[in-house]
Structures are given as C-alpha cells and as structure tokens.
Design a protein around this motif. Sequence first.
Motif, PDB file in Angstrom:
ATOM      1  N   UNK A 135       6.272  -6.270   6.116  1.00  0.00           N
ATOM      2  CA  UNK A 135       5.861  -5.980   7.403  1.00  0.00           C
ATOM      3  C   UNK A 135       5.030  -4.917   7.452  1.00  0.00           C
ATOM      4  N   UNK A 136       3.754  -5.327   7.983  1.00  0.00           N
ATOM      5  CA  UNK A 136       2.570  -4.515   8.019  1.00  0.00           C
ATOM      6  C   UNK A 136       2.638  -3.218   8.794  1.00  0.00           C
ATOM      7  N   UNK A 137       3.451  -3.274   9.815  1.00  0.00           N
ATOM      8  CA  UNK A 137       3.451  -2.333  10.738  1.00  0.00           C
ATOM      9  C   UNK A 137       4.592  -1.210  10.486  1.00  0.00           C
ATOM     10  N   UNK A 138       5.591  -1.585   9.887  1.00  0.00           N
ATOM     11  CA  UNK A 138       6.564  -0.606   9.282  1.00  0.00           C
ATOM     12  C   UNK A 138       5.830  -0.025   7.882  1.00  0.00           C
ATOM     13  N   UNK A 139       5.226  -0.827   7.170  1.00  0.00           N
ATOM     14  CA  UNK A 139       4.322  -0.214   5.983  1.00  0.00           C
ATOM     15  C   UNK A 139       3.363   0.935   6.446  1.00  0.00           C
ATOM     16  N   UNK A 140       3.003   0.653   7.626  1.00  0.00           N
ATOM     17  CA  UNK A 140       2.016   1.683   8.046  1.00  0.00           C
ATOM     18  C   UNK A 140       2.531   2.867   8.340  1.00  0.00           C
ATOM     19  N   UNK A 141       3.872   2.687   9.223  1.00  0.00           N
ATOM     20  CA  UNK A 141       4.432   3.686   9.493  1.00  0.00           C
ATOM     21  C   UNK A 141       5.173   4.797   8.272  1.00  0.00           C
ATOM     22  N   UNK A 142       5.006   4.124   7.308  1.00  0.00           N
ATOM     23  CA  UNK A 142       5.668   4.737   6.122  1.00  0.00           C
ATOM     24  C   UNK A 142       4.676   5.431   5.421  1.00  0.00           C
TER      25      UNK A 142
END
Length: 295
Positions: A172-179
């Motif tokens: 999940x790219x969006x979750x990865x960015x959030x992390x």
Amino acid sequence: MDEFLQSLIRGLGTGSIYSLLALGFVIIYKSTQVISFAQPAFMLAGAVLVSYLSPAVSFVGAVLVAAVVIAVLALGVERTVLRPMVGKPVFVVAIITIGVDVVVRVVTNAFIGLDVRQVGDPWGLNTVNFLGAEVQQRYLVMIATTAVVTVALFAFFRYSRIGLAMRAVAYDQEVALAQGISVGSVFALSWALAGGLAALAGVFVATGAGVDQQLWIVALKALPAIILGGLESLGGAVVGGLAVGVVESLFGTYQGDFAPWLGSNFGLVAPYALMLLVLLVRPYGLFGKKEVERL
C-alpha cells in the motif's frame, strides 16, 4: 533416460534465464503497478557491455560491472523518463517503457554491428558428465547462479530495512508514505534491481552463442512466465520461468516422436499454450492473488 536428463537440465538452464527476467518484471510491477517492456533492451545492453569488457577483465568481473552499469542505467531511466509520469494512467506509462526499449536497443545495436560478439565466457559449449548424462556446463552455471540470486533476493526482501520498505510500498503506497517511506526511492531501486537482473540474464543468453541484434527476443519468453506464476509473486516468477524452460525443452526433444502432427516448431509456442491452460483454471496465475474491488 540420458536424453530426458539432458533435456531437463537444458530446460532448467534456459528457464533460469526466464526466471531472472521474470523477477525483474515482477519487482517493478509490485512497486509501480506497471509492466516494464524495457527489460529486453536492458538484457541486450548488459550482454553487449560484457562483450566489450571481457577482453580487459575477468569474465566474472565483467558481468558484475555490467550488472551495476545497467542497474544505474535503469535507475536513470526511471528518474528522468518515468518519474514525471507518476499519476498518469498505467497504460500510458507502459507505452513509454516500450519507447525506452526501442531507444536503448537502437543505441545498443550500433555497438553490435553485423557480426556476432562473444562475451568471453569460460564454458562455451563444453559438456560435463552429470548423473551419467553429458550436459553443457553453462546450463549448470545458469541454474546455480539463479538459485544463489533468488535466495539473496528473498533474504533481501525479508530481512533488510530497504527490502521491507519495498514490500510495504508494494502492499500500500499511501500507508507506506504515511510511515515515512520514500516511495520514489523504492521505485528507483526497483528499476535498478530489474536492470541488473536483466543484464545477468542477457549474459547467460549469450554464453556459447554470442550476442547479435536479435538476442532481445528471448526476453519475450519471460512474459508467459510472469503470467503463469502471477504478476505479484516473486516465487511465482521463478517457478513460472523454470516451468516455461522445461516445457519448451521437453517439447523440443519429444514432440516430434509423440505428436508430430503439432508441427516441427511447436516447442516455441508450447510456453504460451501452457500459459493459456493455466489461465483457464487460475486467471490470476498459479501464485497470483485474486483482487476484490468494492463498488
């Protein structure tokens, strides 16, 4: 029995090439959701570079240098050509990778010329006795090298921080960015890994036969491999590549005796027939994941 073993080893050796290429396709797809059609060009460029380096350095050294150079080339392509396309339709990006493939191949062909270039491998077409059968040494080297590379890749994705970050982006790219994970860096590294794998595959294709302008066509056999194994499965890429190689080799050896009505060159299309049969039963490939979308 000897003929069967020879055909099996030949198929596993050829399948190792398809597996290396398929791994590159899958690594890029898992990260970016784009199928990169530039892999054939990177494969050709890697083999050509080794043909120029091998007279000056050892064969192993030439292969390592070529893998690094093509990895940097692939990274540069991602940074300069594909990075501005982030957010564009996947189809558009895939078409751009075809353009990259054409450009790189045209430039590479200028360094090949009309003659067949040799990569300077120490095996050539020499054979060795393996379990009572005479098999070409290059196939055993291909199998062993692909096994080592595959284990190293799986360890990289499982235990290293960068590998775990790449898995997170694939999930999940969006979750990865959030992390706090740099998705752009993951994209670039994915292309670099795929480029290095393609270069290694290109060298193996050229061993014993040399490099000519049509060498890139071999990479098309990796497409049935990734579809067969599943677009998002690294293990599936390896299994699919080996399966394609073995089926192609066995059909080439025995099809004339048991099914001559299929024609003399059916072994060339056998991998695609296998792919279609598998897709009829498993539309997402042997190891692919079924996607469920809520409307």
